[in-house]
Write a protein that holds these residues in place. Structure first.
Motif, PDB file in Angstrom:
ATOM      1  N   PHE A 146       0.839  -1.204   0.000  1.00 54.02           N
ATOM      2  CA  PHE A 146       0.000   0.000   0.000  1.00 54.02           C
ATOM      3  C   PHE A 146       0.878   1.260   0.000  1.00 54.02           C
ATOM      4  O   PHE A 146       0.694   2.177  -0.820  1.00 54.02           O
ATOM      5  CB  PHE A 146      -0.890  -0.058   1.251  1.00 54.02           C
ATOM      6  CG  PHE A 146      -1.807   1.121   1.416  1.00 54.02           C
ATOM      7  CD1 PHE A 146      -2.852   1.363   0.494  1.00 54.02           C
ATOM      8  CD2 PHE A 146      -1.647   2.025   2.470  1.00 54.02           C
ATOM      9  CE1 PHE A 146      -3.684   2.452   0.663  1.00 54.02           C
ATOM     10  CE2 PHE A 146      -2.480   3.111   2.622  1.00 54.02           C
ATOM     11  CZ  PHE A 146      -3.514   3.327   1.723  1.00 54.02           C
ATOM     12  N   ALA A 147       1.895   1.284   0.875  1.00 53.59           N
ATOM     13  CA  ALA A 147       2.802   2.435   0.951  1.00 53.59           C
ATOM     14  C   ALA A 147       3.569   2.601  -0.353  1.00 53.59           C
ATOM     15  O   ALA A 147       3.807   3.712  -0.833  1.00 53.59           O
ATOM     16  CB  ALA A 147       3.768   2.269   2.119  1.00 53.59           C
ATOM     17  N   GLY A 148       3.939   1.441  -0.972  1.00 55.22           N
ATOM     18  CA  GLY A 148       4.677   1.473  -2.239  1.00 55.22           C
ATOM     19  C   GLY A 148       3.839   2.144  -3.319  1.00 55.22           C
ATOM     20  O   GLY A 148       4.348   2.958  -4.113  1.00 55.22           O
ATOM     21  N   GLU A 149       2.576   1.720  -3.343  1.00 55.50           N
ATOM     22  CA  GLU A 149       1.711   2.324  -4.358  1.00 55.50           C
ATOM     23  C   GLU A 149       1.607   3.833  -4.146  1.00 55.50           C
ATOM     24  O   GLU A 149       1.654   4.623  -5.094  1.00 55.50           O
ATOM     25  CB  GLU A 149       0.312   1.709  -4.285  1.00 55.50           C
ATOM     26  CG  GLU A 149       0.246   0.361  -4.997  1.00 55.50           C
ATOM     27  CD  GLU A 149      -0.994  -0.425  -4.621  1.00 55.50           C
ATOM     28  OE1 GLU A 149      -2.005   0.195  -4.217  1.00 55.50           O
ATOM     29  OE2 GLU A 149      -0.942  -1.675  -4.713  1.00 55.50           O
ATOM     30  N   ALA A 150       1.465   4.254  -2.838  1.00 53.92           N
ATOM     31  CA  ALA A 150       1.348   5.688  -2.525  1.00 53.92           C
ATOM     32  C   ALA A 150       2.617   6.420  -2.943  1.00 53.92           C
ATOM     33  O   ALA A 150       2.569   7.513  -3.538  1.00 53.92           O
ATOM     34  CB  ALA A 150       1.095   5.874  -1.029  1.00 53.92           C
TER      35      ALA A 150
ATOM     36  N   LEU B 191      11.385   0.728   1.471  1.00 57.11           N
ATOM     37  CA  LEU B 191      10.168  -0.063   1.428  1.00 57.11           C
ATOM     38  C   LEU B 191      10.406  -1.411   0.708  1.00 57.11           C
ATOM     39  O   LEU B 191       9.898  -2.464   1.131  1.00 57.11           O
ATOM     40  CB  LEU B 191       9.103   0.749   0.675  1.00 57.11           C
ATOM     41  CG  LEU B 191       7.671   0.526   1.145  1.00 57.11           C
ATOM     42  CD1 LEU B 191       7.566   0.756   2.650  1.00 57.11           C
ATOM     43  CD2 LEU B 191       6.745   1.511   0.419  1.00 57.11           C
ATOM     44  N   ALA B 192      11.205  -1.334  -0.393  1.00 55.91           N
ATOM     45  CA  ALA B 192      11.523  -2.579  -1.130  1.00 55.91           C
ATOM     46  C   ALA B 192      12.247  -3.565  -0.216  1.00 55.91           C
ATOM     47  O   ALA B 192      11.987  -4.778  -0.231  1.00 55.91           O
ATOM     48  CB  ALA B 192      12.398  -2.251  -2.342  1.00 55.91           C
ATOM     49  N   ARG B 193      13.163  -3.043   0.624  1.00 51.98           N
ATOM     50  CA  ARG B 193      13.893  -3.923   1.557  1.00 51.98           C
ATOM     51  C   ARG B 193      12.923  -4.564   2.550  1.00 51.98           C
ATOM     52  O   ARG B 193      13.025  -5.766   2.851  1.00 51.98           O
ATOM     53  CB  ARG B 193      14.947  -3.135   2.327  1.00 51.98           C
ATOM     54  CG  ARG B 193      16.174  -2.858   1.504  1.00 51.98           C
ATOM     55  CD  ARG B 193      17.041  -1.844   2.240  1.00 51.98           C
ATOM     56  NE  ARG B 193      18.026  -1.290   1.353  1.00 51.98           N
ATOM     57  CZ  ARG B 193      19.236  -1.830   1.159  1.00 51.98           C
ATOM     58  NH1 ARG B 193      19.587  -2.909   1.799  1.00 51.98           N
ATOM     59  NH2 ARG B 193      20.083  -1.274   0.324  1.00 51.98           N
TER      60      ARG B 193
ATOM     61  N   PRO C 146      15.170  12.717  -4.219  1.00 49.37           N
ATOM     62  CA  PRO C 146      16.076  11.894  -3.400  1.00 49.37           C
ATOM     63  C   PRO C 146      15.378  11.252  -2.209  1.00 49.37           C
ATOM     64  O   PRO C 146      15.569  10.057  -1.946  1.00 49.37           O
ATOM     65  CB  PRO C 146      17.150  12.881  -2.936  1.00 49.37           C
ATOM     66  CG  PRO C 146      16.902  14.170  -3.638  1.00 49.37           C
ATOM     67  CD  PRO C 146      15.604  14.112  -4.359  1.00 49.37           C
ATOM     68  N   GLU C 147      14.516  12.024  -1.478  1.00 49.43           N
ATOM     69  CA  GLU C 147      13.869  11.431  -0.295  1.00 49.43           C
ATOM     70  C   GLU C 147      12.905  10.324  -0.707  1.00 49.43           C
ATOM     71  O   GLU C 147      12.824   9.269  -0.078  1.00 49.43           O
ATOM     72  CB  GLU C 147      13.072  12.493   0.515  1.00 49.43           C
ATOM     73  CG  GLU C 147      13.914  13.390   1.374  1.00 49.43           C
ATOM     74  CD  GLU C 147      14.319  14.650   0.621  1.00 49.43           C
ATOM     75  OE1 GLU C 147      13.860  14.812  -0.539  1.00 49.43           O
ATOM     76  OE2 GLU C 147      15.115  15.449   1.156  1.00 49.43           O
ATOM     77  N   VAL C 148      12.175  10.617  -1.811  1.00 52.78           N
ATOM     78  CA  VAL C 148      11.185   9.629  -2.251  1.00 52.78           C
ATOM     79  C   VAL C 148      11.903   8.336  -2.680  1.00 52.78           C
ATOM     80  O   VAL C 148      11.489   7.219  -2.332  1.00 52.78           O
ATOM     81  CB  VAL C 148      10.342  10.209  -3.407  1.00 52.78           C
ATOM     82  CG1 VAL C 148       9.410   9.139  -3.972  1.00 52.78           C
ATOM     83  CG2 VAL C 148       9.543  11.392  -2.939  1.00 52.78           C
TER      84      VAL C 148
END
Ligand code: ADP
Length: 696
Positions: free
Chosen positions: A473-477, A494-496, A485-487
């Motif tokens: 869900f967070a990945g999609e957001a 998140l991938a980790r 850079p922050e994103v």
């Protein structure tokens, strides 16, 4: 042998031979110029036997010849006669040496070192003496006949009897005392020691025999009283032969012979009345020969018996010692078996307990027969064909099989780990040897751990699912946000999190599968292995195509229907085929072959791959919990897959193992029971099916 010693011996024998020849010639009694006794025959036989290996044997022959000629001519024999006697004596001596050497090579004088030991030795000596005498007679009396033109059977019989008697009596002395004389001073010391050890009673017996023999000679031969008392001599000879040393007997025989001949020549004794000189000589010689043979055969028969008895006694002593050692060893073994904390029992083919140690009785709660009180861990009673001893007697090797024992002795129940195998004794009787080990605490501990792992795994699944869901869900957001850079950093983090959650799910699935494989009740039904393998391989093909990996190539032989739990067997094949596909070098198309073959009462399934292989020394360890032989990121895993496989196979009563494929890669094999009653032994391996990339 040195020349000097040889010549010295020639000299000594020559002197004795000369004396014997003189003595013989002194008994010439008629016109045929034939001696009535011929001790020189025996002396020559011993002489040539002793010099058998002498480098100067020709010197002995020459000495014998010269002495014979000299003595014969000195005692008024004609020159041709003297020459004939030389030839006859030489022929006789050589034939004797050769015959005795062939028939009794171990005897002293025949090339060996032993004295006369048994009656067969005596028969050989007699036969050689007679053979040699016949050879001498063929030269002696026969040539005399040619020279004089008159052949006399009497002369021939005198020759034969006197020379045979001489070789037998004098030869026996040589063959008995020779080995002793050859040993030199040591022999004297031994004899002195032996003499000191002879009991007084025995010495008295020797003395008594000498007195009696003298009396017998005197009574039988010294006086012409007309009574035929020669048999007295046989009596004392029998006495000597049965009771006294053989060396004494041969000397006794020699004395008897000399005395009989001397008195007979002197005209006294029972044979003196025989008118004809030749007949008198023959009879006297026969008598001497007979007493010698009686004495010697008795003495040698007794020696042989004593040697056999000594041998038997030594064997008996050795057997006794061995028996004692065996019983000591048995006692030690019994003590070890009795003191061990593990139980041991032996059950025969009829189900009778033939041996059990105190620990076995204690572990089984006092149960003394294999019947009743034994259960599976799930509480169902063990059928007779499932009992460890029955399985072992049927040829199965049981290793760490867990059984629940519950009976009045252990009302709370006890889990025992059992090992059993069949053993055959020397008489071909089969028994089952069973080892018990109390596994209750171990089992409880493991159960607690597994339950704990199961509960934890189960409880962890929810949070992992939540982590995966929310990270998706967070990945999609984050994907909707503009790059920066922050994103980017947030996306990477998140991938980790997602990957870690995936690994965690893998581990949890593994743990759950492990607890299931371990605890789930095994419900076996006939399972078509070919069908299961097809399903598993097709799923693997789909997965490879979906992941864009090299599409594996499968070759599957004719697979049987087995008696197994369908869920567990599927999991087993999925793990093994999955590993075979997974552990290949990058870029290599996996090639997996699944085949089956009979293995005693079971079926052996073989999964061979062309992968990277199992590192040396880890072929067993890989079946342990969490053991990973290739712990690199390239090959993801938990190290639980093969532990699960092992568990599943064992729960079906089979075994599993890994080997290197000589052609490269590995071969995993496991055994599993076929459907009962099916003729599982015939698989047509020719009918293999292959499939791989459907697009190729
Ligand atoms: P994992 O989850 O690591 O695959 P497994 O219990 O299935 O755990 O296997 C244990 C280890 O055995 C693996 O880590 C791997 O190193 C080795 N292994 C298993 N199958 C094979 C194979 N077919 N070829 C080479 N190595 C293998």
């Amino acid at each position: 042998m040195t020349y000097r010693r040889s010549l010295a011996r020639t000299g000594i024998f020559a002197v004795v031979y000369a004396l014997a020849t003189f003595a013989g010639r002194a008994t010439v009694m008629d016109d045929a110029n034939l001696s009535l006794v011929w001790p020189a025959a025996g002396v020559a036989a011993i002489w040539f036997c002793r010099q058998r290996h002498s480098p100067l044997r020709w010197a002995d022959a020459v000495a014998l010849g010269l002495i014979t000629v000299a003595v014969n001519t000195a005692t008024k024999a004609s020159a041709p006669m003297a020459v004939i006697f030389v030839a006859a004596n030489l022929a006789q001596a050589f034939v004797f040496v050769s015959l005795i050497g062939r028939w009794r090579p171990r005897l002293w004088g025949a090339g060996g070192t032993e004295p006369l030991r048994s009656p067969p030795d005596l028969w050989a000596l007699m036969a050689a003496a007679f053979g040699a005498t016949v050879a001498g007679a063929a030269v002696g009396p026969s040539v005399v006949w040619l020279v004089t033109g008159a052949y006399s059977w009497t002369t021939t019989s005198v020759w034969l009897s006197r020379n045979t008697a001489s070789i037998l009596v004098v030869g026996a002395v040589g063959f008995c005392l020779g080995p002793w004389l050859t040993r030199g001073p040591a022999a004297w010391q031994d004899s002195l020691r032996w003499l000191k050890g002879v009991p007084g009673r025995k010495i008295a017996e020797y003395a008594a025999l000498i007195v009696c023999s003298t009396a017998a000679y005197l009574a039988g031969f010294a006086y012409s009283h007309g009574l035929p008392l020669a048999f007295l001599l046989i009596g004392v000879t029998v006495w000597a032969g049965t009771r006294l040393a053989t060396s004494f007997v041969v000397i006794h025989n020699l004395f008897a012979g000399v005395i009989v001949v001397l008195f007979t020549l002197d005209g006294t004794g029972p044979f003196a009345d025989i008118g004809n000189h030749a007949s008198r000589a023959v009879v006297a010689q026969l008598f001497v020969m007979l007493t010698a043979v009686i004495g010697l055969s008795l003495a040698l028969g007794r020696d042989e018996r004593s040697a056999l008895l000594a041998e038997l006694a030594a064997e008996k002593a050795e057997l006794g010692q061995q028996r004692e050692q065996a019983s000591e060893r048995a006692e030690l073994l019994r003590a070890i078996i009795d003191s061990t904390a593990d139980g041991l029992a032996v059950v025969d083919a009829d189900g009778r307990v033939t041996l059990r140690n105190p620990a076995a009785v204690r572990l089984l709660g006092g149960q003394t027969s294999p019947a009743g009180g034994f259960f599976h861990l799930d509480g169902t009673p063990l059928e007779n064909h499932e009992m460890p001893h029955t399985r072992a007697l049927a040829g199965e090797d049981l290793n760490d099989v867990h059984i629940l024992v519950r009976n009045p002795g252990v009302p709370e129940g006890r889990v025992i780990s059992v090992r059993a195998a069949a053993l055959e004794d020397g008489a071909g009787r089969r028994s089952a040897v069973i080892l018990f080990h109390d596994a209750t605490a171990e089992r409880r501990h493991r159960d607690e751990l597994t339950n704990f792992a199961g509960v934890v795994a189960h409880d962890l699944l929810n949070p992992v699912t939540t982590i995966e869901g929310f990270s998706d869900f967070a990945g999609e957001a984050l994907a909707a946000l503009p790059d920066g850079p922050e994103v980017d950093e947030a996306r990477d983090g998140l991938a980790r999190v997602h990957r870690a959650a995936g690994r965690m799910r893998l581990l949890i699935d593994g743990l759950l599968a492990y607890t299931t494989a371990r605890d789930a009740t095994v419900a076996t039904v006939p399972v078509d292995l070919g069908q299961v393998v097809t399903e598993v391989t097709v799923a693997r093909l789909d997965a490879a195509i979906a992941a864009g990996l090299p599409v594996p190539r499968f070759t599957v032989g004719d697979l049987p229907t087995v008696q197994a739990d369908p869920v567990l067997i599927r999991q087993l094949l999925d793990n093994l085929i999955g590993n075979a596909v997974k552990y290949t070098a990058p870029g290599v198309t996996p090639e997996v072959t699944v085949t089956a073959e009979p293995d005693d009462d079971l079926v052996r399934i073989r999964i061979a791959d062309n992968g990277i292989g199992v590192p040396a020394g880890q072929h067993e360890a890989i079946f342990g919990n969490f053991h990973r032989a290739h712990p690199t990121a390239k090959y993801a895993g938990t190290g639980l897959g093969l532990a699960i496989c092992k568990r599943i196979v064992e729960r079906h009563g089979g075994t599993i193992g890994a080997d290197d494929d000589p052609g490269g890669g590995s071969i995993f094999t496991f055994t599993i029971p076929p459907v009962p009653g099916s003729a599982q032994v015939s698989f047509s391996r020719a009918e293999e099916q292959s499939w791989g990339d459907p697009l190729r």
